[in-house]
Design a protein around this motif. Structure first.
Motif, mmCIF file in Angstrom:
data_model
loop_
_atom_site.group_PDB
_atom_site.id
_atom_site.type_symbol
_atom_site.label_atom_id
_atom_site.label_comp_id
_atom_site.label_asym_id
_atom_site.label_seq_id
_atom_site.Cartn_x
_atom_site.Cartn_y
_atom_site.Cartn_z
ATOM 1 N N PRO A 104 4.577 2.283 -11.040
ATOM 2 C CA PRO A 104 5.012 2.644 -9.684
ATOM 3 C C PRO A 104 6.063 3.752 -9.746
ATOM 4 O O PRO A 104 6.904 3.760 -10.658
ATOM 5 C CB PRO A 104 5.625 1.346 -9.147
ATOM 6 C CG PRO A 104 5.005 0.264 -9.969
ATOM 7 C CD PRO A 104 4.769 0.843 -11.322
ATOM 8 N N SER A 147 -10.050 -3.085 -8.945
ATOM 9 C CA SER A 147 -8.868 -2.766 -8.130
ATOM 10 C C SER A 147 -7.553 -2.980 -8.872
ATOM 11 O O SER A 147 -6.628 -3.623 -8.369
ATOM 12 C CB SER A 147 -8.856 -3.579 -6.834
ATOM 13 O OG SER A 147 -9.997 -3.291 -6.091
ATOM 14 N N GLU A 149 -5.393 -0.862 -9.376
ATOM 15 C CA GLU A 149 -4.300 -0.076 -8.783
ATOM 16 C C GLU A 149 -3.422 -0.860 -7.812
ATOM 17 O O GLU A 149 -2.299 -0.463 -7.538
ATOM 18 C CB GLU A 149 -4.872 1.181 -8.097
ATOM 19 C CG GLU A 149 -5.804 0.953 -6.923
ATOM 20 C CD GLU A 149 -7.247 0.642 -7.305
ATOM 21 O OE1 GLU A 149 -7.557 0.552 -8.506
ATOM 22 O OE2 GLU A 149 -8.067 0.464 -6.379
ATOM 23 N N ILE A 150 -3.931 -2.011 -7.302
ATOM 24 C CA ILE A 150 -3.098 -2.755 -6.343
ATOM 25 C C ILE A 150 -2.206 -3.796 -7.022
ATOM 26 O O ILE A 150 -1.344 -4.382 -6.390
ATOM 27 C CB ILE A 150 -3.954 -3.456 -5.254
ATOM 28 C CG1 ILE A 150 -4.923 -4.467 -5.879
ATOM 29 C CG2 ILE A 150 -4.702 -2.436 -4.401
ATOM 30 C CD1 ILE A 150 -5.610 -5.358 -4.846
ATOM 31 N N THR A 151 -2.402 -4.006 -8.335
ATOM 32 C CA THR A 151 -1.671 -5.098 -8.997
ATOM 33 C C THR A 151 -0.143 -4.920 -9.025
ATOM 34 O O THR A 151 0.567 -5.908 -8.856
ATOM 35 C CB THR A 151 -2.204 -5.343 -10.431
ATOM 36 O OG1 THR A 151 -2.138 -4.110 -11.169
ATOM 37 C CG2 THR A 151 -3.636 -5.862 -10.404
ATOM 38 N N SER A 153 1.743 -3.574 -6.687
ATOM 39 C CA SER A 153 2.290 -3.905 -5.361
ATOM 40 C C SER A 153 2.180 -5.405 -5.067
ATOM 41 O O SER A 153 2.896 -5.934 -4.232
ATOM 42 C CB SER A 153 1.613 -3.085 -4.268
ATOM 43 O OG SER A 153 0.243 -3.386 -4.256
ATOM 44 N N LEU A 154 1.270 -6.110 -5.769
ATOM 45 C CA LEU A 154 1.163 -7.569 -5.610
ATOM 46 C C LEU A 154 2.083 -8.307 -6.587
ATOM 47 O O LEU A 154 2.057 -9.528 -6.668
ATOM 48 C CB LEU A 154 -0.291 -8.019 -5.863
ATOM 49 C CG LEU A 154 -1.363 -7.479 -4.926
ATOM 50 C CD1 LEU A 154 -2.747 -7.935 -5.374
ATOM 51 C CD2 LEU A 154 -1.085 -7.935 -3.493
ATOM 52 N N THR A 169 -6.441 8.126 -6.468
ATOM 53 C CA THR A 169 -6.167 6.678 -6.380
ATOM 54 C C THR A 169 -4.730 6.387 -6.814
ATOM 55 O O THR A 169 -4.009 5.644 -6.150
ATOM 56 C CB THR A 169 -7.165 5.884 -7.261
ATOM 57 O OG1 THR A 169 -8.478 6.204 -6.832
ATOM 58 C CG2 THR A 169 -6.950 4.386 -7.161
ATOM 59 N N HIS A 173 -1.573 5.053 -4.235
ATOM 60 C CA HIS A 173 -0.849 3.805 -4.485
ATOM 61 C C HIS A 173 0.529 4.057 -5.082
ATOM 62 O O HIS A 173 1.138 3.149 -5.649
ATOM 63 C CB HIS A 173 -1.691 2.879 -5.376
ATOM 64 C CG HIS A 173 -2.911 2.370 -4.666
ATOM 65 N ND1 HIS A 173 -4.078 3.098 -4.588
ATOM 66 C CD2 HIS A 173 -3.125 1.247 -3.944
ATOM 67 C CE1 HIS A 173 -4.964 2.425 -3.874
ATOM 68 N NE2 HIS A 173 -4.403 1.308 -3.471
ATOM 69 N N ASN A 174 1.013 5.270 -4.934
ATOM 70 C CA ASN A 174 2.359 5.642 -5.417
ATOM 71 C C ASN A 174 2.564 5.279 -6.883
ATOM 72 O O ASN A 174 3.585 4.697 -7.260
ATOM 73 C CB ASN A 174 3.449 4.986 -4.556
ATOM 74 C CG ASN A 174 3.325 5.402 -3.105
ATOM 75 O OD1 ASN A 174 3.124 6.589 -2.808
ATOM 76 N ND2 ASN A 174 3.394 4.445 -2.191
#
Ligand code: PRT
Ligand code: ZN
Length: 292
Positions: A104, A147, A149-151, A153-154, A169, A173-174
């Motif tokens: 991030p 997915s 790339e979302i891990t 942020s979760l 991508t 997702h910064n």
């Protein structure tokens, strides 16, 4: 999987996805005639003793390794991740991507060494682990199916290791790339026994020759131009290809036409230099096949 017909060579390609269209186009360019209607599991070539199998890309390296199929078109990233025991015959010039480690933007991590003790989510756990180990970093690898790339942020992971092509991508997702694990493109791979055995060696060699014909043609353009006869030495110096260019006299004795094959990667640079030495009416054509 249907039972093998020992009289027909089998080639696996991706059924749907990023490599599918390119793979079909390449095989057709190599002269194979076949249908892709609804991408049934198997399509028989009309003009060769070859069957095409449309599969999920993840299965292809192991199917080639195990001899379920003789040849496969698949991303080198998957071949390396599975550590498949196959023979890589040629890179194919499509499906380009890189496997990258990203964090991030807000993270303090800016170097791989700082991943020590942190969590890295990836669909490429083996390659990611090998890369970190080589850097002397012990991190917790979290295998994910999709997915990735979302891990962060979760709060499932502190970093990701994923394929990147355009980089959009990551940006969406910064996420910021801090390392490249591998560079990849689609490759043609062969089962080792099929490649070395008597039954298919000849047919595979024939396909490799045809493949080179297609790939070489893609890397080159056929150029025709007019130029003052006096400029021939300079033009030959610019077009320093494998063979000398064809020089054709024109009605005007002070002028000639030049025909030559030019490398695509230096194309614009060469065109500008040709214009600078007096070339005009430059025509550029795509080469469909090129047989040495
Ligand atoms: O259904 P099946 O399992 O066959 O397909 P798949 O969905 O697993 O694979 P697919 O079609 O997505 O990718 C097939 C192959 O294409 C990969 O194994 C790579 O060799 C190659 N390739 C090239 C890519 C990419 N570029 C790529 N960008 N594979 C995946 N991506 C994904 C990446 O995982 C991330 O989610 O695209 C996203 C990033 O793309 P950019 O453009 O935003 O950077
Ligand atoms: Zn897949």
């Amino acid at each position: 999987m249907t039972k093998r017909d020992a009289t027909r060579l089998r080639i696996a390609l991706q059924k749907e996805g990023r490599l599918a269209e390119w793979s079909v186009e390449l095989l057709r360019g190599m002269g194979l005639e076949f249908e892709t209607y609804k991408r049934r599991l198997i399509s028989r070539c009309r003009n060769f003793d070859i069957d095409l199998l449309f599969l999920r890309d993840d299965d292809i390296p192991e199917y080639v390794q195990d001899g379920v199929v003789d040849l496969g078109i698949v991303g080198n990233n998957l071949v390396q991740e599975c550590a498949a025991e196959v023979e890589t015959l040629a890179p194919l010039g499509f499906g380009y991507c890189t496997l990258q480690i990203a964090v991030p933007e807000a993270s303090a991590v800016r170097d791989v060494k700082q991943l020590q003790g942190l969590r890295v989510a990836t669909t490429y756990p083996k390659m990611c682990a090998r890369f970190l180990q080589a850097k002397g970093v012990t991190a917790e690898i979290i295998p994910i199916m999709g997915s990735v790339e979302i891990t962060p942020s979760l709060d499932v992971a502190d970093a990701i290791c994923d394929l990147v092509s355009t980089g959009s991508t990551l940006e969406m997702h910064n996420l910021l790339s801090i390392a490249t694990v591998m560079e990849s493109e689609a490759v043609l791979v062969a089962n080792r026994a099929s490649r070395s055995g008597k039954a298919w060696n000849g047919r595979i060699t024939q396909l490799i020759d045809r493949l080179h014909g297609v790939l070489q043609a893609r890397a080159k353009k056929y150029v025709m131009l007019n130029a003052p006869s006096a400029a021939i030495p300079e033009i030959r110096a610019v077009i320093s290809g494998r063979k000398s260019p064809t020089i054709v006299p024109l009605a005007d004795p002070a002028m000639v036409a030049v025909h030559a094959v030019v490398e695509e990667d230096l194309f614009w640079e060469k065109m500008e230099r040709l214009k600078a030495v007096g070339a005009s009416d430059i025509l550029v054509m795509t080469i469909e096949k090129m047989i040495a």
